[in-house]
Design a protein around this motif. Structure first.
Motif, mmCIF file in Angstrom:
data_model
loop_
_atom_site.group_PDB
_atom_site.id
_atom_site.type_symbol
_atom_site.label_atom_id
_atom_site.label_comp_id
_atom_site.label_asym_id
_atom_site.label_seq_id
_atom_site.Cartn_x
_atom_site.Cartn_y
_atom_site.Cartn_z
ATOM 1 N N GLN A 179 4.680 10.824 0.588
ATOM 2 C CA GLN A 179 3.569 10.461 -0.289
ATOM 3 C C GLN A 179 2.279 11.194 0.051
ATOM 4 O O GLN A 179 1.306 11.117 -0.699
ATOM 5 N N LEU A 180 2.266 11.884 1.186
ATOM 6 C CA LEU A 180 1.037 12.506 1.666
ATOM 7 C C LEU A 180 0.826 13.887 1.058
ATOM 8 O O LEU A 180 1.769 14.577 0.690
ATOM 9 N N CYS A 181 -0.439 14.300 0.998
ATOM 10 C CA CYS A 181 -0.758 15.652 0.555
ATOM 11 C C CYS A 181 -0.141 16.669 1.508
ATOM 12 O O CYS A 181 0.256 17.761 1.094
ATOM 13 N N ASP A 182 -0.069 16.295 2.783
ATOM 14 C CA ASP A 182 0.529 17.166 3.795
ATOM 15 C C ASP A 182 1.725 16.461 4.412
ATOM 16 O O ASP A 182 1.592 15.758 5.414
ATOM 17 N N PRO A 183 2.923 16.627 3.829
ATOM 18 C CA PRO A 183 4.111 15.945 4.360
ATOM 19 C C PRO A 183 4.440 16.336 5.796
ATOM 20 O O PRO A 183 5.146 15.611 6.490
ATOM 21 N N ALA A 184 3.934 17.506 6.248
ATOM 22 C CA ALA A 184 4.203 17.954 7.610
ATOM 23 C C ALA A 184 3.246 17.334 8.617
ATOM 24 O O ALA A 184 3.261 17.677 9.800
ATOM 25 N N SER A 185 2.424 16.397 8.156
ATOM 26 C CA SER A 185 1.448 15.743 9.030
ATOM 27 C C SER A 185 2.137 15.089 10.222
ATOM 28 O O SER A 185 3.271 14.630 10.148
ATOM 29 N N THR A 186 1.433 15.079 11.354
ATOM 30 C CA THR A 186 1.967 14.438 12.563
ATOM 31 C C THR A 186 1.686 12.941 12.578
ATOM 32 O O THR A 186 1.905 12.283 13.595
ATOM 33 N N LEU A 187 1.199 12.407 11.470
ATOM 34 C CA LEU A 187 0.970 10.970 11.398
ATOM 35 C C LEU A 187 2.270 10.232 11.690
ATOM 36 O O LEU A 187 3.332 10.600 11.193
ATOM 37 N N PHE A 188 2.206 9.211 12.512
ATOM 38 C CA PHE A 188 3.329 8.380 12.944
ATOM 39 C C PHE A 188 4.194 9.060 14.016
ATOM 40 O O PHE A 188 5.149 8.468 14.497
ATOM 41 N N SER A 189 3.877 10.305 14.379
ATOM 42 C CA SER A 189 4.648 10.943 15.447
ATOM 43 C C SER A 189 4.288 10.305 16.781
ATOM 44 O O SER A 189 3.154 9.871 17.011
ATOM 45 N N ILE A 190 5.252 10.262 17.700
ATOM 46 C CA ILE A 190 5.021 9.668 19.014
ATOM 47 C C ILE A 190 4.685 10.775 20.008
ATOM 48 O O ILE A 190 5.503 11.660 20.272
ATOM 49 N N PRO A 191 3.450 10.787 20.572
ATOM 50 C CA PRO A 191 3.061 11.845 21.499
ATOM 51 C C PRO A 191 3.923 11.816 22.762
ATOM 52 O O PRO A 191 4.375 10.762 23.200
ATOM 53 N N LEU A 224 0.820 -1.211 0.000
ATOM 54 C CA LEU A 224 0.000 0.000 0.000
ATOM 55 C C LEU A 224 0.856 1.265 0.000
ATOM 56 O O LEU A 224 0.528 2.252 -0.663
ATOM 57 N N TRP A 225 1.960 1.213 0.748
ATOM 58 C CA TRP A 225 2.800 2.399 0.898
ATOM 59 C C TRP A 225 4.029 2.362 -0.015
ATOM 60 O O TRP A 225 4.903 3.230 0.084
ATOM 61 N N ASN A 226 4.114 1.340 -0.878
ATOM 62 C CA ASN A 226 5.248 1.227 -1.814
ATOM 63 C C ASN A 226 6.589 1.291 -1.084
ATOM 64 O O ASN A 226 7.499 2.037 -1.463
ATOM 65 N N VAL A 227 6.708 0.501 -0.021
ATOM 66 C CA VAL A 227 7.903 0.534 0.824
ATOM 67 C C VAL A 227 8.926 -0.482 0.331
ATOM 68 O O VAL A 227 8.619 -1.677 0.246
ATOM 69 N N PRO A 228 10.151 -0.066 0.031
ATOM 70 C CA PRO A 228 11.207 -1.020 -0.335
ATOM 71 C C PRO A 228 11.543 -1.918 0.852
ATOM 72 O O PRO A 228 11.460 -1.494 2.016
ATOM 73 N N ALA A 229 11.947 -3.146 0.581
ATOM 74 C CA ALA A 229 12.234 -4.115 1.649
ATOM 75 C C ALA A 229 13.318 -3.610 2.590
ATOM 76 O O ALA A 229 13.285 -3.880 3.794
ATOM 77 N N ARG A 230 14.292 -2.859 2.072
ATOM 78 C CA ARG A 230 15.421 -2.434 2.907
ATOM 79 C C ARG A 230 14.977 -1.488 4.021
ATOM 80 O O ARG A 230 15.663 -1.361 5.046
ATOM 81 N N LEU A 231 13.819 -0.812 3.832
ATOM 82 C CA LEU A 231 13.347 0.111 4.865
ATOM 83 C C LEU A 231 12.608 -0.602 5.986
ATOM 84 O O LEU A 231 12.398 -0.018 7.049
ATOM 85 N N LEU A 232 12.202 -1.848 5.747
ATOM 86 C CA LEU A 232 11.472 -2.601 6.775
ATOM 87 C C LEU A 232 12.446 -3.372 7.648
ATOM 88 O O LEU A 232 12.248 -4.543 7.968
ATOM 89 N N ILE A 233 13.500 -2.699 8.058
ATOM 90 C CA ILE A 233 14.517 -3.290 8.926
ATOM 91 C C ILE A 233 14.742 -2.321 10.075
ATOM 92 O O ILE A 233 14.860 -1.112 9.873
ATOM 93 N N ALA A 234 14.802 -2.849 11.289
ATOM 94 C CA ALA A 234 15.028 -2.009 12.460
ATOM 95 C C ALA A 234 16.281 -1.171 12.261
ATOM 96 O O ALA A 234 17.316 -1.661 11.818
ATOM 97 N N ILE A 275 9.902 6.638 7.848
ATOM 98 C CA ILE A 275 8.896 7.669 8.100
ATOM 99 C C ILE A 275 8.952 8.743 7.028
ATOM 100 O O ILE A 275 7.919 9.227 6.548
ATOM 101 N N ARG A 276 10.151 9.123 6.596
ATOM 102 C CA ARG A 276 10.289 10.125 5.531
ATOM 103 C C ARG A 276 9.673 9.617 4.232
ATOM 104 O O ARG A 276 8.981 10.361 3.516
#
Length: 502
Positions: free
Chosen positions: A214-226, A191-201, A208-209
């Motif tokens: 890919q978002l309309c609002d790249p400055a979105s706080t989505l995925f930010s840790i409160p 869904l997010w077109n993520v390369p395999a190399r990024l799915l590594i700790a 996150i970048r």
């Protein structure tokens, strides 16, 4: 006299040695008793045995576990009922013990008459003589059956969770309490077109970048840790809008253990088609309401005019004037019939969800439906598919029918396509007289034209449902040219096999 002194000294020395030996023996006995007390108090199975399996020592836990007394075990060879598959493992374990590496640990199964199949873990230490040969083994063991069962249940649970994660149509992402990447299923990566190399700790920042870009609002706080404690909120939800027009439904839930947040689970579902359908339905309802109002008004006007003509006809004797009024009445009835038929066509718009369709195949069908007389219809649209309302066939029918009716002695209608930076353009051109410059916009108005005035209006309405724009750009006197401008998300090209044709 000197002999007596010497003898006395020797006697005294012997007595002292005897006392010291007695004290040492007593201390050793006390130490052994303490050691035995410690060994006997252990729940572990403790034993010593020679290389041939003869037991030299066992504690009470060992006896109770195997249901035997010390007299039945000590001085005798004792080999538990090992599983035949585990025997090579046990043999290799003992052969690897050496003076340089005398201690090792192993796990294996046994068959216990009273308890059935059990798992054991043993820590064995080999004791060697001065020549490097094994004299005996000292072993401490424990029953780990329950631990093995728990591990097996955990493996099964993890396997079930993994299968569930991979079988769902939702993209799942799991993050830790500091925002670190923990787990993601394949659907999330797709869904997010993520390369395999990024799915590594360790690649969290780059991941996150990649997501936010890919978002309309790249400055979105989505995925930010409160940091204000809101991370412990039970659930969160919302919509995620992408630059490419996609829309995801987002849900997230905190993972809380003993009141402390340990991370968060994110779920994403692609609802682009649903959002598009809801928007289409909303627009269709507005159009239907408007069209219903306009058509009802027009029909009532025509009915009033028809009623007046009929009243006048009753008062006239047979003759040319009566025939003229009756002909006009028939024309009014024909117009009313066309309006009602148009309403029937228009009310079907958006009843069905838009779908991918082949203009090539539609034109093959339309060519057999329109009365072409000596007119040729050419079309070269084979690899093109467009996303449009199910009434797309009526669009192409109206374009061909319009050319035949209004072209003015045309001999050919041609369809072609071109891919541009802004999308796909389908051209419908003829070799007729064309459209006057002052009528290029008016021909799409409701009711405009020499006949019903519905065809091109209906065609434009049908195409607008999925963002396709219809206009006319031909030069007067050189033939009409209608353009269907299709946005990137509403067209695709498929591979054409050798046996495919329109």
């Amino acid at each position: 006299g000197s002999d007596v002194v010497v003898q006395y000294a020797e006697l005294r020395n012997m007595i002292q040695q005897a006392v010291q030996r007695r004290q040492s023996e007593q201390a050793l006995l006390t130490s052994e008793e303490r050691y035995r007390a410690v060994v006997e108090s252990q729940v572990e199975l403790i034993c010593r045995f020679r290389p041939d399996g003869t037991l030299l020592f066992v504690n009470g836990a060992f006896c109770r576990y195997y249901g035997k007394t010390m007299d039945e075990l000590l001085g005798r060879r004792f080999i538990p009922s090992w599983f035949s598959e585990d025997r090579p493992l046990i043999h290799r374990h003992f052969t690897t013990l050496s003076p340089d590496n005398p201690t090792g640990t192993m796990q294996h199964r046994i068959r216990c008459p009273a308890l059935g199949t059990r798992w054991q873990q043993w820590s064995d230490t080999a004791i060697f003589d001065e020549r490097g040969d094994v004299v005996e083994y000292q072993s401490v063991g424990r029953d780990i059956t329950e631990r093995k069962r728990t591990e097996e249940e955990l493996r099964n649970t993890l396997s079930l969770i993994a299968a569930t994660l991979e079988s769902t149509d939702n993209g799942i992402l799991v993050t830790g309490r500091e925002g670190q990447f923990v787990k993601a299923n394949r659907r999330f990566a797709a869904l997010w077109n993520v390369p395999a190399r990024l799915l590594i700790a360790g690649n969290e920042k780059e991941l996150i970048r990649h997501l936010k870009d890919q978002l309309c609002d790249p400055a979105s706080t989505l995925f930010s840790i409160p940091t204000d404690g809101s991370m412990t909120e039970a659930e969160g939800s919302g919509l995620v809008y992408f630059r490419d027009g996609r829309v995801f439904e987002r849900n997230s839930k905190a993972m809380v253990v003993a009141g402390e947040p340990q991370g968060r689970v994110w779920s994403f579902r692609d609802i682009t088609e649903r959002v598009r359908s809801e928007k289409i339905l909303k627009e269709a309802n507005k159009k239907l309401y408007l069209l219903n109002t306009v058509t009802r008004h027009d029909v009532m006007n025509h009915v009033t005019a028809l009623s007046s003509l009929l009243q006048l006809a009753r008062q006239r004797p047979p003759g040319p004037e009566l025939d003229d009024q009756l002909m006009r009445a028939e024309q009014l009835l024909d117009t009313i019939g066309h309006q009602i038929a148009f309403m029937g066509d228009y009310q079907d718009i958006d009843v069905h969800t838009p779908r991918w369709q082949s203009p090539e195949k539609i034109l093959a069908k339309v060519s057999r439906m329109v009365r072409l007389h000596a007119i040729t219809v050419d079309y070269q649209l084979e690899p093109v598919e467009i996303y449009a309302d199910h009434l797309l066939e009526k669009v192409f029918f109206n374009l061909v029918d319009n050319a035949v009716r209004h072209g003015g002695g045309i001999t050919r209608v041609s369809f072609s396509y071109e891919i541009t930076e802004s999308g796909l353009v389908i051209f419908c051109s003829d070799d007729g007289k064309g459209v006057p410059a002052d009528e290029k916009d008016q021909i799409f108005n409701l009711g405009y034209g020499k006949h019903t005035g519905f065809g091109l209006y209906l065609a434009r309405e049908i195409l607008s449902i999925t963002g396709i724009i219809l206009d006319e750009t031909g030069k007067p006197g050189e033939g009409a040219v209608f353009r269907l401008m299709v946005p990137p998300e509403s067209y695709r090209l498929h591979e054409v096999s050798g046996d495919e044709h329109g």
